[in-house]
Design a protein around this motif. Structure first.
Motif, short mmCIF file in Angstrom:
data_model
loop_
_atom_site.label_atom_id
_atom_site.label_comp_id
_atom_site.label_asym_id
_atom_site.label_seq_id
_atom_site.Cartn_x
_atom_site.Cartn_y
_atom_site.Cartn_z
N THR A 181 111.02 28.31 69.49
CA THR A 181 109.95 27.41 69.91
C THR A 181 108.56 27.94 69.58
OG1 THR A 181 109.18 26.04 71.76
CG2 THR A 181 109.78 28.32 72.26
N ASP A 182 108.42 29.28 69.50
CA ASP A 182 107.11 29.84 69.19
C ASP A 182 106.89 30.07 67.70
OD1 ASP A 182 106.22 29.90 71.84
OD2 ASP A 182 107.20 31.83 72.22
N ASP A 183 107.85 29.66 66.87
CA ASP A 183 107.66 29.75 65.42
C ASP A 183 106.65 28.71 64.95
OD1 ASP A 183 109.54 31.74 65.29
OD2 ASP A 183 111.18 30.43 64.59
N ILE A 184 106.06 28.97 63.80
CA ILE A 184 105.15 27.98 63.20
C ILE A 184 105.97 26.80 62.69
CG2 ILE A 184 103.42 27.55 61.41
CD1 ILE A 184 102.52 29.49 63.58
N ALA A 185 105.53 25.59 63.02
CA ALA A 185 106.22 24.38 62.58
C ALA A 185 105.64 23.87 61.26
CB ALA A 185 106.12 23.28 63.64
N TYR A 186 104.31 23.92 61.10
CA TYR A 186 103.66 23.42 59.88
C TYR A 186 102.23 23.91 59.86
CZ TYR A 186 101.51 19.95 62.97
OH TYR A 186 100.81 19.35 63.98
N LEU A 187 101.59 23.76 58.71
CA LEU A 187 100.16 24.00 58.57
C LEU A 187 99.46 22.67 58.37
CD1 LEU A 187 99.79 27.08 56.17
CD2 LEU A 187 99.87 27.05 58.67
N GLN A 188 98.34 22.48 59.06
CA GLN A 188 97.57 21.23 58.98
C GLN A 188 96.15 21.56 58.53
OE1 GLN A 188 97.98 17.65 60.03
NE2 GLN A 188 96.08 17.71 58.87
N TYR A 189 95.73 20.95 57.44
CA TYR A 189 94.34 21.13 57.01
C TYR A 189 93.48 20.05 57.65
CZ TYR A 189 95.39 24.97 54.02
OH TYR A 189 95.77 26.22 53.59
N SER A 190 92.43 20.49 58.34
CA SER A 190 91.55 19.54 59.01
C SER A 190 90.81 18.74 57.95
CB SER A 190 90.56 20.26 59.93
OG SER A 190 89.80 21.21 59.21
N SER A 191 90.33 17.55 58.34
CA SER A 191 89.75 16.61 57.37
C SER A 191 88.51 17.15 56.70
CB SER A 191 89.43 15.28 58.06
OG SER A 191 88.50 15.48 59.10
N GLY A 192 87.83 18.13 57.31
CA GLY A 192 86.64 18.69 56.70
C GLY A 192 86.92 19.82 55.74
N SER A 193 88.21 20.15 55.53
CA SER A 193 88.56 21.29 54.68
C SER A 193 88.29 20.96 53.22
CB SER A 193 90.03 21.64 54.86
OG SER A 193 90.31 21.98 56.19
N THR A 194 87.29 21.58 52.62
CA THR A 194 86.98 21.32 51.21
C THR A 194 86.88 22.63 50.45
OG1 THR A 194 84.66 21.14 51.85
CG2 THR A 194 85.88 19.09 51.63
#
Length: 587
Positions: free
Chosen positions: A180-193
């Motif tokens: 349960t404490d493993d990373i599930a995914y990476l999400q880039y926020s909309s401002g990531s340029t």
């Protein structure tokens, strides 16, 4: 790409005998395992709201398990990143969950629709790929050439389209058991340029937020979700792709690019819901639909929005005037203003930070604009004999979701009382563990479990009110000015709409700070342009008391984030570097 079905295919049902579980699972894979025992699922529609493919959760799980074995056979290991161009469809869905089952980390990346052209898109994807350092990059066949060019900057990353990749062998293999404490995914926020930040989200944080999401909306057995939001943005990915799986809800999808072409198809899908509809949009989505329905259109004959239970609103500043225009346009079709559900959130807290209780609609707080700008207080307007009262309507975004706490702090980190504007801090189980491989940025915003959101706001009896981004604030002569106020003032002039204007501060040739406004102009007549400049200057002076620099620029010039929001900081950078070229004043 989706292909039309050859038979008359029915959508997955709204109701199911499977007992509803609100995201009470250890991992995302466990959530799909359970949802697959029912009969609900995803449904994909074309721009004309015609069903293209129904896709039960059972089918999704079966396809995902095949993809997981394929990935393992291809050498993808636990913790490897697999970048996925997030096209709305069953291929992405199956590959995303396949990566999860394989113990790797899916990294959803944007489609090119939000960028100015081929080179801008390749640069964005290249920067995000360098940041997440994937072992594999998968894309729809039509985008493979651009994605491969972006991936060429990473010598160890392979780039393939998912059609050819799905032809690789998938021998039987033991799947790793995620914790349960493993990373599930990476999400880039909309401002990531240029300097992207990959938000690392654990299974625990995700499922906690999905529980908060469903419980705050008071999920019902006859709820059905309708969405056009992109799957690479947190509201679309978490709220409209992962939440339906973890909370067992059927969904009707319209691809984002199809919504852009035919926005009213969104409302057509909502009208068909055989239960209660839930659907979410940033302000501009409601704005587009209200503008498309003219006074001559009989909305009541085209749509039935009486079963739209939750009309969520978030992802950018919520504008009461736009919401009212939507009500005015669609009340004849049965839409209730009480269906509006304002919220506040960000990728660094998985998705939701606060949500208004369902059924309360938009609640606004009228505050004295002078205090809001000068003293940092949000108080009711007071009549002033020497000066007319001006106010700003701030939307109430609700209380913190279960298990989370919101605080307002000053620049020194001290707690502020109600109605004092400061930086918004959040703590709770949905907060990210950090930015991927970026300890400096993580330490700058996350300390002792508290996240500095970068947003400015104030509390009233536990309800959060957001007034803007700290980095966007314009400070002239020690006085704060919010760019939204300047932009909204100009939008009151004929011919402008949300997204046409970007306001920010610059240093003039005399060394003084001044507000600058870039305005997308659609007229080529020199006299009309001159009159327009003067009208804009006069409007801003009336509203703010400031004289601003006005630059007219061609349509479609102002930059957007990957989720379609205006990027003021990037507009300022491009303007100061000369990459945005205004029309000649004398032209």
């Amino acid at each position: 790409m989706l292909q039309s079905t050859t038979r008359d295919e029915a959508v997955t049902p709204t109701r199911d005998d499977l007992p509803r579980r609100l995201a009470d699972f250890a991992t995302l894979g466990d959530a799909l395992d359970y949802a697959a025992t029912g009969i609900r699922g995803f449904n994909f529609f074309d721009a004309r709201a015609t069903l293209v493919r129904s896709y039960t959760f059972a089918e999704l799980r079966a396809d995902a398990l095949v993809q997981a074995r394929r990935l393992i056979a291809d050498g993808i290991g636990v913790g490897d990143r697999v970048a996925l161009i997030a096209e709305t469809g069953p291929e992405f869905a199956a590959m995303f969950f396949g990566v999860v089952y394989a113990g790797a980390w899916p990294v959803p990346l944007p489609l090119p629709t939000s960028f100015g052209g081929r080179e801008g898109y390749i640069e964005q994807i290249r920067n995000q790929l360098i940041s997440c350092d994937p072992a594999l990059v998968l894309s729809p066949p039509g985008l493979q050439a651009m994605v491969a060019e972006a991936a060429a900057a990473l010598p160890h990353a392979r780039s393939e389209d998912w059609a050819s990749y799905s032809e690789k062998p998938a021998p039987d293999a033991a799947l790793p058991q995620a914790k349960t404490d493993d990373i599930a995914y990476l999400q880039y926020s909309s401002g990531s340029t240029r300097f992207p930040h990959g938000v690392a989200v654990t299974h625990a944080a995700l499922l906690n937020n999905l529980f908060c999401h469903a419980s705050s909306m008071k999920a019902q057995d006859d709820d059905r979700l309708v969405s056009w939001l992109p799957w690479y943005h947190d509201m679309g990915l978490v709220g409209c792709f992962l939440s339906p799986v973890a909370n067992q809800m059927s969904v009707d999808y319209l691809a984002t690019e199809d919504f852009a072409r035919r926005p009213l198809s969104w409302l057509t899908l909502i009208s068909r819901v055989d239960g209660h509809a839930m659907s979410y949009s940033p302000t501009f989505g409601y704005d587009i639909c209200a503008r498309r329905v003219s006074s001559q259109t009989d909305a009541a004959s085209k749509f039935d929005l009486s079963r739209w239970r939750v009309a969520g609103n978030g992802a950018d500043m919520i504008r009461p005037d736009v919401m009212q225009a939507f009500v005015d346009a669609f009340a004849p079709a049965g839409f209730s203003a009480k269906a509006f559900l304002p919220s506040y959130g960000l990728a660094e807290v998985t998705l939701a930070v606060s949500v208004m209780p369902p059924g309360e609609g938009i609640v606004i707080d009228l505050v004295d604009e002078r205090l809001l700008a000068g003293e940092g207080h949000a108080e009711a307007p007071a009549e002033d004999a020497d000066r007319p009262t001006r106010y700003r309507a701030i939307v109430n975004c609700g209380k913190a979701v279960p298990g989370h706490t919101i605080e307002i702090r000053d620049e020194a980190g001290e707690l502020l009382p109600d109605r004092n504007i400061g930086r918004v801090f959040v703590s709770g189980p949905s907060v990210m563990v950090g930015y991927f491989r970026d300890e400096v940025s993580t330490a700058a915003c996350l300390k002792d479990g508290w996240l500095d959101t970068g947003d400015m706001g104030y509390l009233v009896d536990g309800y959060i009110h957001i007034v803007g981004r700290a980095k966007d604030m314009i400070i002239i002569n020690g006085k704060n000015h919010w760019p939204q106020d300047i932009e909204w003032a100009i939008e009151q002039l004929p011919g402008f709409k949300a997204g046409d204007i970007a306001a920010f501060s610059i240093t003039t040739s005399s060394g003084e700070e001044a507000p600058a406004v870039l305005v997308q102009c659609r007229t080529s007549d020199p006299a009309e342009r001159a009159n327009l400049r003067e009208a804009i200057k006069s409007k801003v002076r009336t509203i703010t008391g400031m004289t601003c620099v006005v630059e007219l620029v061609p349509p479609r010039t102002l930059p957007r984030t990957s989720s379609g929001k205006l990027s003021r900081s990037k507009a300022r950078t491009l303007y100061l570097s000369g990459e945005i070229q205004p029309f000649d004043v004398a032209a």
